[in-house]
Design a protein around this motif. Structure first.
Motif, short mmCIF file in Angstrom:
data_model
loop_
_atom_site.label_atom_id
_atom_site.label_comp_id
_atom_site.label_asym_id
_atom_site.label_seq_id
_atom_site.Cartn_x
_atom_site.Cartn_y
_atom_site.Cartn_z
N ALA A 123 0.83 -1.20 0.00
CA ALA A 123 0.00 0.00 0.00
C ALA A 123 0.87 1.25 0.00
O ALA A 123 1.98 1.26 0.53
N ALA A 124 0.35 2.31 -0.60
CA ALA A 124 1.09 3.57 -0.66
C ALA A 124 1.38 4.11 0.73
O ALA A 124 2.40 4.76 0.96
N GLY A 125 0.50 3.80 1.68
CA GLY A 125 0.66 4.35 3.03
C GLY A 125 1.46 3.49 3.98
O GLY A 125 1.51 3.78 5.19
N ASP A 126 2.14 2.46 3.49
CA ASP A 126 2.97 1.61 4.35
C ASP A 126 4.23 2.38 4.78
O ASP A 126 4.92 2.98 3.95
N LEU A 127 4.55 2.31 6.07
CA LEU A 127 5.75 2.98 6.57
C LEU A 127 6.26 2.25 7.81
O LEU A 127 5.49 1.90 8.71
N PHE A 128 7.56 2.02 7.86
CA PHE A 128 8.22 1.32 8.96
C PHE A 128 9.52 2.07 9.24
O PHE A 128 10.34 2.27 8.34
N ARG A 129 9.73 2.50 10.50
CA ARG A 129 10.87 3.35 10.80
C ARG A 129 11.28 3.22 12.27
O ARG A 129 10.51 2.79 13.11
N SER A 221 11.22 0.66 5.70
CA SER A 221 10.38 0.34 4.54
C SER A 221 9.41 1.49 4.35
O SER A 221 8.95 2.09 5.33
N ALA A 222 9.06 1.78 3.09
CA ALA A 222 8.16 2.90 2.83
C ALA A 222 7.40 2.71 1.54
O ALA A 222 7.96 2.27 0.53
N GLY A 223 6.10 3.06 1.55
CA GLY A 223 5.27 3.04 0.36
C GLY A 223 5.40 4.31 -0.45
O GLY A 223 6.07 5.26 -0.04
N SER A 224 4.73 4.34 -1.58
CA SER A 224 4.91 5.44 -2.53
C SER A 224 4.44 6.79 -2.01
O SER A 224 4.89 7.83 -2.48
N GLU A 248 15.31 2.66 -1.08
CA GLU A 248 15.19 1.56 -2.03
C GLU A 248 15.01 0.20 -1.38
O GLU A 248 14.76 -0.78 -2.08
N VAL A 249 15.12 0.09 -0.08
CA VAL A 249 15.10 -1.20 0.60
C VAL A 249 13.73 -1.46 1.21
O VAL A 249 13.16 -0.59 1.86
N ASP A 250 13.20 -2.66 0.98
CA ASP A 250 11.98 -3.08 1.68
C ASP A 250 12.41 -4.04 2.78
O ASP A 250 12.31 -5.26 2.64
N PHE A 251 12.89 -3.49 3.87
CA PHE A 251 13.50 -4.28 4.93
C PHE A 251 12.52 -5.28 5.54
O PHE A 251 12.88 -6.42 5.85
N GLY A 252 11.26 -4.87 5.71
CA GLY A 252 10.28 -5.74 6.34
C GLY A 252 9.82 -6.90 5.48
O GLY A 252 9.08 -7.77 5.95
#
Length: 396
Positions: A123-129, A221-224, A248-252
């Motif tokens: 999803a565009a709203g995905d965010l992990f930090r 990780s982050a969505g668009s 550029e990394v989708d760590f999750g």
């Protein structure tokens, strides 16, 4: 016409002898040093670190696991002053934060985030930090919002099982400004240091109070919605799209992936090569962290707080002085909390709340299902054989 001049004689032997004279503590080395970093190292000077618990030594909570269900965003502290955050768009991602004795040279510990259940960014709203919040009182010396605003240098050590380009960003308390940055993890499972010189913020001041003045976020990780903005190498007006520009990394999305960080330091001034880390004593680090979180741990029948009194048959009241003044009036959380009479009878508390508080003390009310005599003295305890705690939270 001829003009004659004369100069005093120079004793070459004497001059050469003077050059060999001692020049003080590391004098010759200081003269030959080409950077401030080299000079500071020779003098044993470490600039003041604005970050609290940057060496990841303090871990009052222990390991903390989070299980995503899509209804609640993760906002979980593990090691003191650092926490993981996710958006509610992530519904499957599970991870564990823990203190690991696996730092680079000079650092005994690090914060490790390990993926337990993967979730691919969809999803565009995905965010992990990972996030760190700095109190406004602590950054007034930067002069931000004035013509005398100073740069700061952020440095940290990072180690990841997932190489690639990661984004991070700074954000001010008033929500109006953002600055972003990317760095590359070159090799898996290899510690490397990252240095980011953050330019001054001239346009808006940081509130001189106990609220969050500045935030630092390491994106995993982050969505668009968070990657589609423009790079902000200097402070600019905030937009969500600038949070993870260049990430550029989708760590999750990688099973059992691990991200480690330590040696986090924020120093006033511009030091592109970094500066020596300020290693505080464990007790100083602990006291700094207790401004935001204090945990009283129990064990087998161990008292937690001060002696209290039954103000009703089912409500016990305790007053507790806090070990250091906290940032604000804290909330309380507890586990396996019980009330004991002087005679040793223990009743489990069904609810533990803060009835009144300041940064210096709290008044706690514990509700039990057993009737004890009104006015009798009681003790907050953990039942025998159980592990429990009472924790006071004034985090930003």
């Amino acid at each position: 016409m001829t003009v004659l001049t004369s100069k005093p004689a120079v004793n070459i032997r004497s001059e050469l002898a003077d050059l060999k004279k001692p020049t003080g503590i590391a004098g010759a080395e200081m003269l030959s040093a080409t950077t401030i970093v080299e000079q500071a190292a020779l003098l044993g000077i470490a600039p003041k670190n604005i970050i609290k618990n940057g060496a990841m030594a303090i871990n009052q909570r222990g390991s903390v696991a989070f299980v995503s269900d899509g209804s609640t965003a993760a906002n979980t502290y593990a090691l003191d002053r650092f926490k993981c955050q996710t958006s509610t768009a992530l519904t499957l991602l599970d991870f564990t934060q823990s203190q690991v004795a696996d730092g680079p040279s000079g650092f005994a510990n690090c914060l490790q985030v390990e993926i337990d259940t993967i979730e691919v960014i969809a999803a565009a709203g995905d965010l992990f930090r990972i996030s760190h919040f700095i109190e406004g009182f602590d950054i007034q010396g930067l002069g931000w919002g004035t013509s005398e605003a100073k740069s700061v240098t952020l440095q940290f050590w990072v180690n990841s099982t997932v190489p690639g380009t990661y984004a991070m960003y700074g954000h001010t308390s008033n929500g109006s400004t953002i600055i972003n940055f990317t760095y590359t993890v070159e090799q898996a499972d290899v510690w490397q240091q990252v240095v980011w010189v953050i330019p001054p913020l001239f346009t808006s001041a940081i509130d001189d109070d106990n609220t969050a003045g500045m935030e630092l976020h390491w994106v995993l990780s982050a969505g668009s919605s968070f990657t589609g903005g423009a790079a902000a190498p200097v402070w600019e007006g905030y937009s969500d799209g600038q949070i993870a520009v260049g990430h550029e990394v989708d760590f999750g999305a990688i099973d059992a992936s691990k991200f480690k960080i330590t040696g986090v330091q924020l120093t006033k001034g511009s030091f592109p090569e970094g500066v020596p880390f300020e290693h505080k004593s464990f007790s100083d680090d602990l006291q700094d962290c207790r401004r935001y979180f204090q945990k009283y741990s129990g064990g087998s029948a161990i008292g937690l707080l001060n002696m209290g009194v039954m103000n009703t048959a089912t409500n016990a009241q305790f007053f507790q002085s806090l070990v250091v003044e906290m940032r604000s009036a804290p909330a309380i959380s507890s586990s396996n909390f019980g009330i004991s009479t002087v005679g040793g009878t223990i009743a489990a508390a069904s609810e533990v709340t803060v009835a009144a508080a300041s940064g210096q003390f709290v008044r706690v009310i514990a509700t039990i299902g057993t009737n004890f005599p009104v006015g009798s003295n009681v003790f907050p305890r953990v039942p025998s054989g159980a592990t429990g705690f009472a924790a006071f939270d004034a985090e930003l």
